[in-house]
Each structure stands twice: as C-alpha cells, then as structure tokens.
Design an enzyme around this catalytic site. Structure first.
Site, PDB file in Angstrom:
ATOM      1  N   CYS A  35      16.710 -19.470  10.038  1.00 36.38           N
ATOM      2  CA  CYS A  35      15.078 -19.322  10.076  1.00 36.38           C
ATOM      3  C   CYS A  35      14.188 -19.558   9.432  1.00 36.38           C
ATOM      4  O   CYS A  35      13.385 -18.807   8.985  1.00 36.38           O
ATOM      5  CB  CYS A  35      15.529 -17.355   9.718  1.00 36.38           C
ATOM      6  SG  CYS A  35      16.412 -16.740  10.428  1.00 36.38           S
ATOM      7  N   CYS A 105       8.094 -13.476   1.737  1.00 34.07           N
ATOM      8  CA  CYS A 105       8.998 -13.964   1.058  1.00 34.07           C
ATOM      9  C   CYS A 105       8.660 -12.909  -0.471  1.00 34.07           C
ATOM     10  O   CYS A 105      10.258 -12.766  -0.902  1.00 34.07           O
ATOM     11  CB  CYS A 105       7.871 -15.413   0.128  1.00 34.07           C
ATOM     12  SG  CYS A 105       7.138 -16.473   1.235  1.00 34.07           S
TER      13      CYS A 105
END
Ligand code: FES
Length: 294
Positions: A35, A105
């Site tokens: 991913c 993130c």
C-alpha cells in the site's frame, strides 16, 4: 512540492530513534509495503511503567518518516495510559501541521502506537488486526477506521477521508460507500445537535386534565429547580385559572419569593399547561414555620 514545516523537514533529514528495540515490551506494525506505507514501532518501559525508549522503522514518504520520528520523541516518558490518549491530531500539531494530503501519515503513527500498546497489554500475544469490514480494498481500510477518522477530525468529504486514511485514493471503487459513511455520521451529528423540540401545550383541556397537568408540571419542571436551591413548592388549590401554591424551605419568606413565583412557576405553567394561568401564593401557609436560609 509539498509545503512542509521546518519541523517536518528537520525530522525527515535527521530522523530520531530509527531502528528496532531488542526484546521490546510493545510492538506495533501497521500498513503494508504493497500500500506504499508501513510502520513498525517498538517501545520499552522503565521500572516505573513509563516509556523509556521507542524506535521505528518505516517505509514511506518524507512525512511518514517525520511523523514516526516525532512520535517516538513524544511518547518517551509517557505512561501507557498517557500514550494511549495520543491522537493523530497531536502528532500533526507537534510537527507544526502537515499538508492535508499527508494527514494519513499521522493516522498511521497513531495506529502503530495503538497496536504497540495493545500488543503490550496482551503480554506480547496480540498483533494488529483490522476491525470492521474492509471498505477500501486498494488500501485495506475498514468502515471502523473510516468512521474514526471522520469523527476525530471532523471530515466532511470523500477527499478528506482519502487524505486521512488513503481510502478512495486508488481505483476509486469505494468512494460511494465512503460517501454513505459520511452521510450516516453527519445524520447522527445533526440529530444529536438538533435542539430538543419545544414542549407542546395541549389543546383544550377538561378540568381534570388541567389539574393533572398542573400537578405534573409542578412535580417535573418546577419542584426540581426549587429543590436545587433548597426550597420546595406545594400546590394548595386551583380556582379556574388561578393556581394557589405555597413555598416551603428557603423560598417561603425569601424576598425573591414573588419573583420566583412569577418568573419560574407562572412561566412554566403557562408554557406547559395554559397561557391563561396565573399564580398566587397562599399567604396563610407562608406564615408557617420553615427552614429559611437567607
Ligand atoms: S477500493 Fe478504495 S480506492 Fe480502490
């Protein structure tokens, strides 16, 4: 070119705590190389139960490295309880912000921390498992994770969701389902925030109904408010639209009694029973002994 803060740049060029702790107390692994983002976080506790050391290994972009680095710095010295409260917002804020497109993130950092804590609490047995039903097969994101990022970050569009957890950022086949999840959550929020419907006064009442409703309004709407202030109220009689009451406790000879009667009692009775009602105090019972505080 992404608009990164100095702190993001600094942690990207000089990442702290890179590596893996030997014999860690907690291990959290999230994401996958397939991913495009993966993070492994390990930590060790000191004898007081605080995180003495934390290290990370990541595969990802500049912001994945910076968020992982900063996360290890943030949690050092925290108890497990404190670390479990760290949100993705806290991580992004610690960096002075992240571009919206890179917020995923910070979410990955929070997920890795949670996975490591879960692993520690299970005595090293539990590894990160996906909760819920996979909605985005491109990035392996479940409905639970989508709901969580929407709630925690007040997201309102599919694009937001993609920025925060990558769901929808591949083939796009899951976008309709993400849209439905957003609508469902917005529906819940609107229902929660909607003001309570105004109490409705009934139409024409019989005498019995009126008496019952006056008693009920006094019991449920008026007495609790007076009790909170050390007082009480008693319904003495009802003559047509005149409601005769007696105040007990601190209200009985308080100089504010008249004000209380007019403003609270009469207003409530008019609101819940009938606009024609007016209230009078029973002076005889007001002479009775009472516990006056003021
Ligand atoms: S299934 Fe979500 S982007 Fe492809």
């Amino acid at each position: 070119m992404w608009d990164y803060t100095d702190k993001v740049r600094e942690h990207f060029f000089n990442p702290r705590n890179v590596g893996e702790i030997e014999n860690p107390d907690g291990v959290g692994e999230v994401g996958s190389l397939a991913c495009g983002d993966a993070l492994k976080l390990t930590f060790k506790l000191d004898e007081d139960g605080r995180i003495a050391d934390a290290k990370f290994k990541t595969f990802g972009c500049a912001s994945a490295i910076a968020t992982s680095s900063v996360l290890t710095e943030m949690i050092k010295g925290m108890t497990i309880e404190e670390a479990s409260k760290v949100t993705n917002r806290d991580i992004a804020d610690y960096l002075g912000g992240l571009p919206e497109q890179k917020m995923h993130c910070s979410v990955m950092g929070r997920e890795a921390l949670e996975a490591a804590i879960e692993n520690y609490r299970s005595g090293g047995k539990k590894r990160h498992e996906l909760e819920g039903k996979v909605v985005c097969t491109c990035f392996g994101v479940t409905d639970k994770e989508i709901e969580r990022v929407i709630h925690e970050n007040n997201l309102t569009t599919v694009e937001d969701v993609t920025n925060y957890c990558k769901a929808g950022g591949g083939c796009g086949g899951c976008k309709a389902e993400i849209e439905k999840i957003i609508e469902k959550i917005q529906g819940e929020t609107t229902t929660k925030e909607a003001p309570a419907p105004a109490p409705r006064r009934p139409g024409k009442l019989t005498n019995i109904q009126k008496i019952q409703l006056i008693q009920q309004t006094i019991n449920e709407q008026i007495r609790p408010a007076l009790r909170a202030d050390g007082g009480n109220i008693e319904l003495i009689d009802i003559e047509g639209n005149k409601v005769i009451v007696a105040f007990r406790g601190m209200c009985a000879q308080c100089r504010l009694a008249e004000f209380t009667m007019k403003d609270v009692v009469e207003a409530r009775l008019r609101e819940f029973v009938s606009e024609d009602l007016f209230v009078e105090e029973d002076k005889e019972s007001a002479q009775q002994p009472h516990n006056h505080r003021g």
